[in-house]
Every structure is written in C-alpha cells, then in structure tokens.
Design a protein around this motif. Structure first.
Motif, PDB file in Angstrom:
ATOM      1  N   GLN A   1       0.918  -1.049  -0.021  1.00  0.00           N
ATOM      2  CA  GLN A   1      -0.026  -0.004   0.065  1.00  0.00           C
ATOM      3  C   GLN A   1       0.872   1.171   0.073  1.00  0.00           C
ATOM      4  O   GLN A   1       0.580   2.340  -0.687  1.00  0.00           O
TER       5      GLN A   1
ATOM      6  N   ARG B   1       2.585   1.484  -3.283  1.00  0.00           N
ATOM      7  CA  ARG B   1       1.661   2.122  -4.463  1.00  0.00           C
ATOM      8  C   ARG B   1       1.453   3.685  -4.232  1.00  0.00           C
ATOM      9  O   ARG B   1       1.237   4.296  -5.200  1.00  0.00           O
ATOM     10  N   ARG B   2       1.387   3.990  -3.085  1.00  0.00           N
ATOM     11  CA  ARG B   2       0.827   5.463  -2.706  1.00  0.00           C
ATOM     12  C   ARG B   2       2.101   6.200  -3.109  1.00  0.00           C
ATOM     13  O   ARG B   2       1.706   7.439  -3.484  1.00  0.00           O
TER      14      ARG B   2
ATOM     15  N   ASP C   1       4.205   5.865  -5.358  1.00  0.00           N
ATOM     16  CA  ASP C   1       4.302   5.797  -6.668  1.00  0.00           C
ATOM     17  C   ASP C   1       5.557   6.270  -7.315  1.00  0.00           C
ATOM     18  O   ASP C   1       5.460   7.122  -8.147  1.00  0.00           O
TER      19      ASP C   1
ATOM     20  N   TRP D   1       7.645  10.842   4.261  1.00  0.00           N
ATOM     21  CA  TRP D   1       6.096  10.514   4.494  1.00  0.00           C
ATOM     22  C   TRP D   1       6.082   9.798   5.822  1.00  0.00           C
ATOM     23  O   TRP D   1       5.915   8.763   6.049  1.00  0.00           O
TER      24      TRP D   1
ATOM     25  N   CYS E   1      -0.269  12.551   5.337  1.00  0.00           N
ATOM     26  CA  CYS E   1      -0.180  11.016   5.794  1.00  0.00           C
ATOM     27  C   CYS E   1      -1.081  10.944   7.095  1.00  0.00           C
ATOM     28  O   CYS E   1      -1.690   9.975   7.309  1.00  0.00           O
TER      29      CYS E   1
ATOM     30  N   ASP F   1      -4.916  10.674   6.545  1.00  0.00           N
ATOM     31  CA  ASP F   1      -5.375   9.552   5.722  1.00  0.00           C
ATOM     32  C   ASP F   1      -5.113   8.350   6.775  1.00  0.00           C
ATOM     33  O   ASP F   1      -3.880   8.010   6.827  1.00  0.00           O
TER      34      ASP F   1
ATOM     35  N   LEU G   1      -3.519   5.021   5.055  1.00  0.00           N
ATOM     36  CA  LEU G   1      -2.041   5.217   4.878  1.00  0.00           C
ATOM     37  C   LEU G   1      -1.078   5.476   5.958  1.00  0.00           C
ATOM     38  O   LEU G   1      -0.097   4.788   6.377  1.00  0.00           O
TER      39      LEU G   1
END
Length: 336
Positions: free
Chosen positions: A44, A47-48, A50, A302, A310, A313, A316
């Motif tokens: 996850q 992917r976030r 990216d 992050w 961050c 969410d 996340l």
C-alpha cells in the motif's frame, strides 16, 4: 520524476527459501505485526508513493537459493507496482541487501561498480588510519553500497539524463555483544570510527563523480546524523556530514547543521522497552549534487505523524506504521 529511498524492516522474512511471498497470519519480524499485514502495508505504501525508482534498504536476501531481484520483482507484480524491475549489486551476509526497484518505461538502471586508487570498489578493502597510529586500518562494508548507472528515457531534450546513483546502508553503531559499561564505550567508539571511515570512502567516490561533471544521487540509511550520540564529540563530525561534504544537498540533513530552534524532521520511529516510549530519528536521506539543484527538487518524508497528508489519511497512516520502523523519503525532480 520521483525517486525514493525506503528502509523496509526485515523485508527478507516475508519470503521463503525460493523467494515465494509468505502472506499469512504468522508473525513477521516486525514487532506485533503478522506477515500478511506487513506485506499488505508495504504494498500500500509503495503504491501510494508511486515512485519511478525506489532504493530499497533491507531488501530481500540473496543466498544459496534466493535472489534479491527475483523476490522484489515478484512482490512488485503481486502489489501491482509501476516500479517492477529490480537491480542489485554485491550481496552481503546480513540478509539485508540494497536494491533498486524501478519503472523500465521511465529509466534504465544497471549495476556499475567503480574503483580508484583513492576509493576502491565497495566490495573491497579500504585502507585508512583510524586511530592516528601511522598504520592503515583495513575497513570493509558489511553492506557494500549499490552503485548504479541510470539513464532516464525523457528529459527536456528527450535524449535522457545520465545519473550516478548510489544506495547506501552504513553500519549501525549499536554496541552489540558489549556487557559492561567500559565494553559499551570501547565497542561504540570502534563502531563510530569504522562508520566514519565508510563515510569517507563513500564521499571519495562522490567527489570523483562530481569532479567528472556527473550528476550524483546518494540514497539510503546512513544510520547517523549530527548530534545523534555523545561519541560524535570524539571525532568532530557525523558520517552524514562527511558523505555530504560540500558536494551534496539534502534539506533535511542540512537542517541538522543549523541552530536548533525548531522541531527536527525524522524518518524513523523506534520503541524503547526500558522507557516504554517511542523515539524518532533522522536516518534516511536523498542527497543530490549541485548539478541537479536547478531542476526544481522537492523532498518529502512520509512520516505518519509529521506529514499532514499522511496523518489525515487513516489507512495510509496505519500502513506506514505496519510496514516498517522507517518511513519513505521521496524526491520529486524535473528529470523527465
């Protein structure tokens, strides 16, 4: 283009001896997290963010039957990542490799180790007098840095941009095996001395590339920073300062050199069982040469409790906490 570094805690233990993913309810090596939860969290997070390229620190193992690149590419396929090809360098015996996951549609990357009289190949031996006794000590990397020749497939003139990219994980200064206070001090000083030698070795390679007019990016976990412990006072500089010198830029690292009037950034979060409290540290960096500073670089850590997006969410935030004790650092830069 987005470049990232991510220390993924004991990533190797999510794979079996044949590099098959172990996504089940058994305990992972991440405290309090099972293998399924950690694996899903890593996917996850990746992917976030990216990223076009991710320097994976503590990447899966290369050994008798295991291959770092095979494990990472299988994980990327399972997670549906753009960064789906992997390249690694000299394997080590710690089960914590250094590898790059990258999007082959955006860039090419190959292992390209260099050697010179001042800075031998990173799987070799570096001679330097560590204790001022006029005799050279023999220093080795437990985790040899990963040297890459990278070429982007875009850029302002569509001809691509060439980079020298180095992934690093400098040896920890923890006094493993020490039992008494004196032993702790002795081992800590020896480990600090060795780490600084590794930093000098790495900086010399950076200096060679910079002198040749090449773009340089150093990514990874340097396990150190100005003021991190009292042993730094014995040597005057941290390994971060040595690696960076006057040739590299990272605003997070450079913030440590200024008078500390504000809260410092951090890239990791650890639990101290003695005090029963968490503590944070700035250990992970993306350093770039002066030649890249005109390309609108923008860094981001992050951190689930320091980055507002961050924190806001919930999914996340929890994934970042479940995936690792380190958090990704990204660099957005106008390379392509």
């Amino acid at each position: 283009m987005r470049l990232a570094t991510y220390n993924i805690e004991w990533f190797a233990n999510l794979f079996d001896a044949e590099d098959n993913l172990l996504l089940d309810g058994e305990r992972s090596s991440r405290h309090g997290v099972d293998r399924y939860t950690q694996g899903q969290a890593i996917a996850q997070v990746l992917r976030r963010i990216d990223a076009d390229a991710v320097m994976v620190v503590e990447a899966p193992n290369t050994g008798r039957s295991q291959r770092t690149t095979r494990a990472l590419e299988r994980f990327a396929a399972e997670a549906g990542l753009r960064a789906r090809e992997a390249v690694s360098g000299f394997p080590n015996d710690t089960q914590q490799e250094i590898a790059l996951l990258f999007d082959p549609d955006v860039l090419d990357a190959r292992h390209d180790a260099r050697s010179s009289a001042d800075a031998p190949r990173f799987d070799g031996v570096f001679g330097i007098d560590l204790d001022v006794d006029a005799q050279a000590d023999q220093v080795r990397f437990s985790k040899p840095p990963l040297e890459l020749a990278v070429t982007t497939k875009g850029g302002p003139d569509k001809k691509g941009v060439e980079l020298r990219m180095i992934g690093a994980h400098l040896k920890s200064k923890a006094p493993h095996g020490a039992r008494t206070k004196n032993e702790v001090t002795t081992v800590s000083i020896a480990n600090r001395r060795k780490q600084l030698a590794q930093a000098i070795w790495l900086h010399r390679r950076v200096a060679e590339h910079a002198a040749a007019g090449e773009h340089v990016v150093v990514l990874g976990d340097l396990n150190d920073g100005p003021g991190l412990d009292e042993f730094e006072k014995l040597f005057g500089q941290s390994s971060v300062e040595i690696v960076m010198g006057s040739l590299l830029n990272d605003p997070h690292a450079q913030s440590l050199l200024r008078p500390r009037t504000t809260v410092l950034p951090s890239t990791s979060r650890f639990y101290n069982p003695e005090t029963k409290r968490y503590f944070c540290a700035l250990l992970d960096y993306v350093m770039i040469s002066h030649s890249l500073m005109g390309l609108q670089p923008k860094w981001r850590i992050w951190h689930p409790f320091e980055d507002a997006e961050c924190y806001g969410d919930a999914e996340l935030r929890q994934a970042l906490l479940n995936a690792s004790d380190h958090f990704p650092v990204t660099l957005d830069i106008a390379l392509a």
